[in-house]
Design a protein around this motif. Structure first.
Motif, PDB file in Angstrom:
ATOM      1  N   THR A  85      46.339  42.030  37.781  1.00 31.24           N
ATOM      2  CA  THR A  85      47.308  43.073  38.121  1.00 31.24           C
ATOM      3  C   THR A  85      47.271  43.250  39.630  1.00 31.24           C
ATOM      4  N   ILE A  86      48.445  43.332  40.243  1.00 29.65           N
ATOM      5  CA  ILE A  86      48.527  43.553  41.688  1.00 29.65           C
ATOM      6  C   ILE A  86      49.130  44.922  41.935  1.00 29.65           C
ATOM      7  N   THR A  87      48.487  45.680  42.833  1.00 28.61           N
ATOM      8  CA  THR A  87      49.032  46.960  43.289  1.00 28.61           C
ATOM      9  C   THR A  87      49.274  46.843  44.783  1.00 28.61           C
ATOM     10  N   THR A  88      50.465  47.187  45.235  1.00 32.04           N
ATOM     11  CA  THR A  88      50.717  47.120  46.681  1.00 32.04           C
ATOM     12  C   THR A  88      50.204  48.412  47.308  1.00 32.04           C
ATOM     13  N   ILE A 116      47.346  44.605  49.682  1.00 28.73           N
ATOM     14  CA  ILE A 116      47.370  44.791  48.225  1.00 28.73           C
ATOM     15  C   ILE A 116      45.963  45.054  47.692  1.00 28.73           C
ATOM     16  N   LYS A 117      45.944  45.455  46.437  1.00 28.03           N
ATOM     17  CA  LYS A 117      44.701  45.518  45.683  1.00 28.03           C
ATOM     18  C   LYS A 117      44.980  44.692  44.434  1.00 28.03           C
ATOM     19  N   TYR A 118      44.048  43.823  44.065  1.00 28.52           N
ATOM     20  CA  TYR A 118      44.253  43.116  42.808  1.00 28.52           C
ATOM     21  C   TYR A 118      43.048  43.321  41.909  1.00 28.52           C
ATOM     22  N   GLU A 129      37.803  44.306  41.045  1.00 22.62           N
ATOM     23  CA  GLU A 129      38.937  44.743  41.856  1.00 22.62           C
ATOM     24  C   GLU A 129      38.644  44.398  43.312  1.00 22.62           C
ATOM     25  N   ALA A 137      46.015  38.087  50.758  1.00 20.76           N
ATOM     26  CA  ALA A 137      46.992  38.806  49.923  1.00 20.76           C
ATOM     27  C   ALA A 137      48.159  37.891  49.555  1.00 20.76           C
ATOM     28  N   VAL A 140      47.182  35.382  46.733  1.00 22.03           N
ATOM     29  CA  VAL A 140      47.092  36.049  45.432  1.00 22.03           C
ATOM     30  C   VAL A 140      48.492  36.311  44.875  1.00 22.03           C
ATOM     31  N   GLN A 141      49.403  36.796  45.717  1.00 22.12           N
ATOM     32  CA  GLN A 141      50.765  37.075  45.255  1.00 22.12           C
ATOM     33  C   GLN A 141      51.459  35.783  44.813  1.00 22.12           C
ATOM     34  N   CYS A 144      49.816  34.621  41.410  1.00 24.65           N
ATOM     35  CA  CYS A 144      50.158  35.509  40.283  1.00 24.65           C
ATOM     36  C   CYS A 144      51.634  35.391  39.927  1.00 24.65           C
TER      37      CYS A 144
END
Ligand code: NI
Length: 169
Positions: A85-88, A116-118, A129, A137, A140-141, A144
Motif C-alpha cells: 500500500t502506498i500513501t502519499t 511517500i510511505k509504503y 512500513e 519513492a 516503489v511507485q 507497485c
C-alpha cells in the motif's frame, strides 16, 4: 533458481490487476521470489514485479546498489514487498526518466510523488512500513503500478519525452 523471460508491453498479463498473497513463507512464494531476484540481477533491473515474469500476484522486489543502468541514481535498499500500500505524504511531484524491463531500450519522463510511505509484508508475513523520497519513492511507485496493470508510458504527460535510450545519449 531460474532466470525467467520478462514479459513485454502488449502481453495481456501486464494489464491485469494482480491478486493478493494469502500464504506467506510457502514453497511457491519462496521459489517465485528467488526467480524474481535471479531475473532482476541478470537483467540489471532496479526493480521487478511478479507479473513481469508471468505471475499475477502482488509481489515486487527492488533495490539499487550501484547499477550501470542508473549511474547517477541514489542507492535504494534491497526490498521484498508483498501486498503493498502506498500513501502519499505530499502532493509534490517530480519528473524523472524511467525505464522498464518490459520495454527494453526505451525511456520516458514520468511524474511521481516525491514523498511517500509504503507498507506491506515481507516473505514471512511480517508487516513493515518505510518512508521514501526521490528515486527510492519513484522505484516503489513504478513497481507497485505493475500490480495494477499500469506501465509507465500511461503516466507520461508529454509523449515527446518517450524515446529510445540510444537516441537520448
Ligand atoms: Ni517496470
Amino acid at each position: 533458481m531460474a532466470i525467467k523471460p520478462v514479459l513485454r508491453m502488449g502481453n495481456p498479463l501486464l494489464l491485469q490487476q494482480a491478486r493478493a498473497i494469502t500464504d506467506f513463507d510457502s514453497h511457491e512464494l519462496n521459489a517465485l521470489i528467488r526467480d524474481m531476484q535471479d531475473t532482476m540481477r541478470a537483467e540489471d533491473g532496479a526493480g521487478l514485479a511478479a507479473p513481469q515474469i508471468g505471475e499475477s500476484v502482488r509481489v515486487v522486489i527492488f533495490g539499487v546498489d550501484k547499477n550501470p543502468r542508473y549511474p547517477d541514481a541514489e542507492a535504494v535498499p534491497q526490498t521484498i514487498l508483498i501486498n503493498p500500500t502506498i500513501t502519499t505524504l505530499s502532493d509534490d511531484m517530480d519528473e524523472g526518466w524511467e525505464g522498464c524491463l518490459s520495454l527494453p531500450g526505451l525511456r520516458g519522463l514520468v511524474p511521481r510523488y516525491r514523498h511517500i510511505k509504503y507498507s506491506g509484508f515481507d516473505l514471512y508475513g511480517n508487516a513493515f512500513e518505510v518512508e521514501a523520497t526521490g528515486f527510492h519513492a519513484r522505484v516503489v511507485q513504478h513497481e507497485c503500478d505493475h500490480l495494477d496493470g499500469i506501465l509507465y508510458p500511461q503516466r507520461i504527460k508529454d509523449l515527446r519525452q518517450f524515446a529510445y535510450t540510444s537516441e537520448l545519449l
